[in-house]
Design a protein around this motif. Structure first.
Motif, PDB file in Angstrom:
ATOM      1  N   ALA A  48      78.487  20.493 -21.605  1.00  0.00           N
ATOM      2  CA  ALA A  48      78.487  19.047 -21.369  1.00  0.00           C
ATOM      3  C   ALA A  48      79.832  18.562 -20.840  1.00  0.00           C
ATOM      4  O   ALA A  48      79.896  17.740 -19.917  1.00  0.00           O
ATOM      5  CB  ALA A  48      78.127  18.312 -22.661  1.00  0.00           C
ATOM      6  N   ILE A  49      80.919  19.083 -21.398  1.00  0.00           N
ATOM      7  CA  ILE A  49      82.244  18.625 -20.984  1.00  0.00           C
ATOM      8  C   ILE A  49      82.490  18.913 -19.507  1.00  0.00           C
ATOM      9  O   ILE A  49      83.242  18.199 -18.833  1.00  0.00           O
ATOM     10  CB  ILE A  49      83.343  19.280 -21.861  1.00  0.00           C
ATOM     11  CG1 ILE A  49      84.690  18.583 -21.640  1.00  0.00           C
ATOM     12  CG2 ILE A  49      83.451  20.772 -21.613  1.00  0.00           C
ATOM     13  CD1 ILE A  49      85.758  19.005 -22.615  1.00  0.00           C
ATOM     14  N   ARG A  52      81.022  15.967 -17.265  1.00  0.00           N
ATOM     15  CA  ARG A  52      81.514  14.600 -17.494  1.00  0.00           C
ATOM     16  C   ARG A  52      82.110  13.973 -16.236  1.00  0.00           C
ATOM     17  O   ARG A  52      81.934  12.777 -15.982  1.00  0.00           O
ATOM     18  CB  ARG A  52      82.552  14.623 -18.618  1.00  0.00           C
ATOM     19  CG  ARG A  52      83.152  13.269 -18.955  1.00  0.00           C
ATOM     20  CD  ARG A  52      84.209  13.407 -20.033  1.00  0.00           C
ATOM     21  NE  ARG A  52      83.655  13.868 -21.285  1.00  0.00           N
ATOM     22  CZ  ARG A  52      84.397  14.359 -22.292  1.00  0.00           C
ATOM     23  NH1 ARG A  52      85.696  14.465 -22.159  1.00  0.00           N
ATOM     24  NH2 ARG A  52      83.813  14.744 -23.405  1.00  0.00           N
ATOM     25  N   ILE A  55      79.744  11.830 -13.958  1.00  0.00           N
ATOM     26  CA  ILE A  55      79.025  10.662 -14.462  1.00  0.00           C
ATOM     27  C   ILE A  55      79.404   9.395 -13.698  1.00  0.00           C
ATOM     28  O   ILE A  55      78.538   8.671 -13.192  1.00  0.00           O
ATOM     29  CB  ILE A  55      79.277  10.458 -15.971  1.00  0.00           C
ATOM     30  CG1 ILE A  55      78.822  11.687 -16.771  1.00  0.00           C
ATOM     31  CG2 ILE A  55      78.585   9.184 -16.456  1.00  0.00           C
ATOM     32  CD1 ILE A  55      77.343  11.961 -16.755  1.00  0.00           C
ATOM     33  N   GLU A  56      80.691   9.136 -13.583  1.00  0.00           N
ATOM     34  CA  GLU A  56      81.136   7.881 -12.960  1.00  0.00           C
ATOM     35  C   GLU A  56      80.898   7.843 -11.452  1.00  0.00           C
ATOM     36  O   GLU A  56      80.302   6.877 -10.946  1.00  0.00           O
ATOM     37  CB  GLU A  56      82.613   7.633 -13.272  1.00  0.00           C
ATOM     38  CG  GLU A  56      83.110   6.298 -12.722  1.00  0.00           C
ATOM     39  CD  GLU A  56      84.552   6.012 -13.100  1.00  0.00           C
ATOM     40  OE1 GLU A  56      85.138   5.074 -12.514  1.00  0.00           O
ATOM     41  OE2 GLU A  56      85.096   6.713 -13.973  1.00  0.00           O
ATOM     42  N   PRO A  75      74.984   9.777 -20.996  1.00  0.00           N
ATOM     43  CA  PRO A  75      76.167   9.681 -20.115  1.00  0.00           C
ATOM     44  C   PRO A  75      77.492   9.519 -20.860  1.00  0.00           C
ATOM     45  O   PRO A  75      78.558   9.712 -20.264  1.00  0.00           O
ATOM     46  CB  PRO A  75      75.855   8.451 -19.255  1.00  0.00           C
ATOM     47  CG  PRO A  75      74.366   8.398 -19.212  1.00  0.00           C
ATOM     48  CD  PRO A  75      73.947   8.800 -20.596  1.00  0.00           C
ATOM     49  N   GLU A  76      77.415   9.156 -22.146  1.00  0.00           N
ATOM     50  CA  GLU A  76      78.638   9.066 -22.952  1.00  0.00           C
ATOM     51  C   GLU A  76      78.951  10.396 -23.626  1.00  0.00           C
ATOM     52  O   GLU A  76      79.859  10.480 -24.463  1.00  0.00           O
ATOM     53  CB  GLU A  76      78.483   7.971 -24.021  1.00  0.00           C
ATOM     54  CG  GLU A  76      78.236   6.581 -23.452  1.00  0.00           C
ATOM     55  CD  GLU A  76      79.401   6.094 -22.620  1.00  0.00           C
ATOM     56  OE1 GLU A  76      80.558   6.372 -23.003  1.00  0.00           O
ATOM     57  OE2 GLU A  76      79.150   5.444 -21.581  1.00  0.00           O
ATOM     58  N   MET A  77      78.171  11.440 -23.282  1.00  0.00           N
ATOM     59  CA  MET A  77      78.326  12.793 -23.829  1.00  0.00           C
ATOM     60  C   MET A  77      77.918  12.901 -25.289  1.00  0.00           C
ATOM     61  O   MET A  77      78.334  13.798 -26.008  1.00  0.00           O
ATOM     62  CB  MET A  77      79.771  13.314 -23.652  1.00  0.00           C
ATOM     63  CG  MET A  77      80.206  13.426 -22.209  1.00  0.00           C
ATOM     64  SD  MET A  77      79.358  14.758 -21.292  1.00  0.00           S
ATOM     65  CE  MET A  77      78.263  13.813 -20.214  1.00  0.00           C
ATOM     66  N   ASP A 110      81.408  21.902 -28.367  1.00  0.00           N
ATOM     67  CA  ASP A 110      82.655  21.342 -27.824  1.00  0.00           C
ATOM     68  C   ASP A 110      83.745  22.368 -27.540  1.00  0.00           C
ATOM     69  O   ASP A 110      84.876  22.003 -27.248  1.00  0.00           O
ATOM     70  CB  ASP A 110      83.206  20.280 -28.771  1.00  0.00           C
ATOM     71  CG  ASP A 110      83.439  20.816 -30.180  1.00  0.00           C
ATOM     72  OD1 ASP A 110      83.113  21.996 -30.447  1.00  0.00           O
ATOM     73  OD2 ASP A 110      83.942  20.053 -31.019  1.00  0.00           O
ATOM     74  N   SER A 131      88.358  22.356 -18.163  1.00  0.00           N
ATOM     75  CA  SER A 131      88.665  22.498 -19.584  1.00  0.00           C
ATOM     76  C   SER A 131      89.252  23.884 -19.816  1.00  0.00           C
ATOM     77  O   SER A 131      88.970  24.820 -19.067  1.00  0.00           O
ATOM     78  CB  SER A 131      87.396  22.316 -20.419  1.00  0.00           C
ATOM     79  OG  SER A 131      87.681  22.402 -21.806  1.00  0.00           O
TER      80      SER A 131
END
Length: 274
Positions: A48-49, A52, A55-56, A75-77, A110, A131
């Motif tokens: 998921a990270i 991210r 998304i925007e 969308p806010e994870m 995570d 990451s």
């Protein structure tokens, strides 16, 4: 032709170029989908990270499907659905990957865990998901919380053989499929990009026949199989192209944007949105 109400896209090799760039033409094509009232979301082998950052710029409002669609996050994870690999299957996966000489990565909700920081694809993955990994000497404490296990290897033929051995060994205990020629993904059983497509269709109250999917790899075939229209990238293998209803240009030639423009035309969208 059935009107398309939702597009579900793969990320790497499809939405992004080889250097992991979202082109302006691709971004603009998604914006035109929004304006035309066509839903859009993404599913990927990424954690998921690692999704991210899209998304925007894509103004995503629907949930996305990390870990080959075996998890769903908003969308806010925040997790909507979270599934794990059974610990026994995770342990067996590690054994098989070691037998084939692949580097092992384990992803939890995570964390990205590795035991070989000098592995060939570590830097590439850092750039891809934006990451850093956590280095461990023993994966055992994390086997019960594994969302995805990856075997990374530059030996494409060896990894293909590993994929077959993994599928035979795990059976219905987990899903094993390559997301790149150099990555073999092991994910929770019963979930894949196809089940993600079905979940999104249910969420929107539409038939899967009104969904268009687009991708380039083996792990995209599950969503091709359940969607009304499937589009293979020009950089896909001939086998993947043969399973799709349409083929577009490569990800280096804005094939994603070309495909979205085709969908808009199929839906009869006026030139004002083109």
């Amino acid at each position: 032709m059935t009107q398309i109400s939702l597009v579900v896209s793969d990320v790497d090799g499809t939405l992004l170029t080889k250097d992991k760039t979202l082109t302006e033409r691709a971004r603009g094509a998604v914006q035109r989908l929004h304006k035309a009232g066509i839903g859009f979301t993404i599913t990927s082998s990424r954690p998921a990270i690692g999704m991210r950052f899209l998304i925007e710029p894509l103004a995503l409002w629907l949930p996305v499907g990390p870990f080959n669609g075996s998890s769903i996050v908003d969308p806010e994870m925040r997790p909507v659905e979270q599934h794990l690999i059974p610990a026994s299957a995770a342990e067996r996966s590690l054994q098989i990957l070691r037998e084939f000489g692949a580097d092992i990565w384990l992803f939890t909700t995570d964390k990205w865990l590795i035991d070989n920081p000098s592995g060939k694809y570590v830097a590439h993955e850092q750039h891809t998901i934006r990451s850093d990994p956590t280095i461990v000497t023993d994966f055992s404490p994390y086997l019960s919380s594994a969302c995805k296990i990856v075997g990374a290897s530059a030996d494409a033929a060896g990894l293909e053989a590993c994929e077959k051995a993994m599928q035979e060994a795990l059976g219905s205990e987990a899903t094993a499929v390559r997301s790149q020629t150099y990555y073999l993904d092991i994910t929770p059983p019963g979930f894949n990009k196809g089940t993600f497509v079905e979940a999104m269709a249910r969420r929107l109250g539409i038939a899967t026949g009104a969904v268009a999917t687009i991708g380039d790899m083996q792990n995209d075939l599950a969503m091709f199989a359940v969607s009304g229209i499937s589009i293979a990238m020009g950089n896909a293998t001939d086998y993947v192209k043969d399973q799709a209803t349409h083929v577009t240009a490569s990800n280096e030639q804005d094939g994603f944007a070309e495909a979205m423009e085709m969908i808009l035309k199929w839906n009869g969208v006026g030139l004002s949105l083109m």
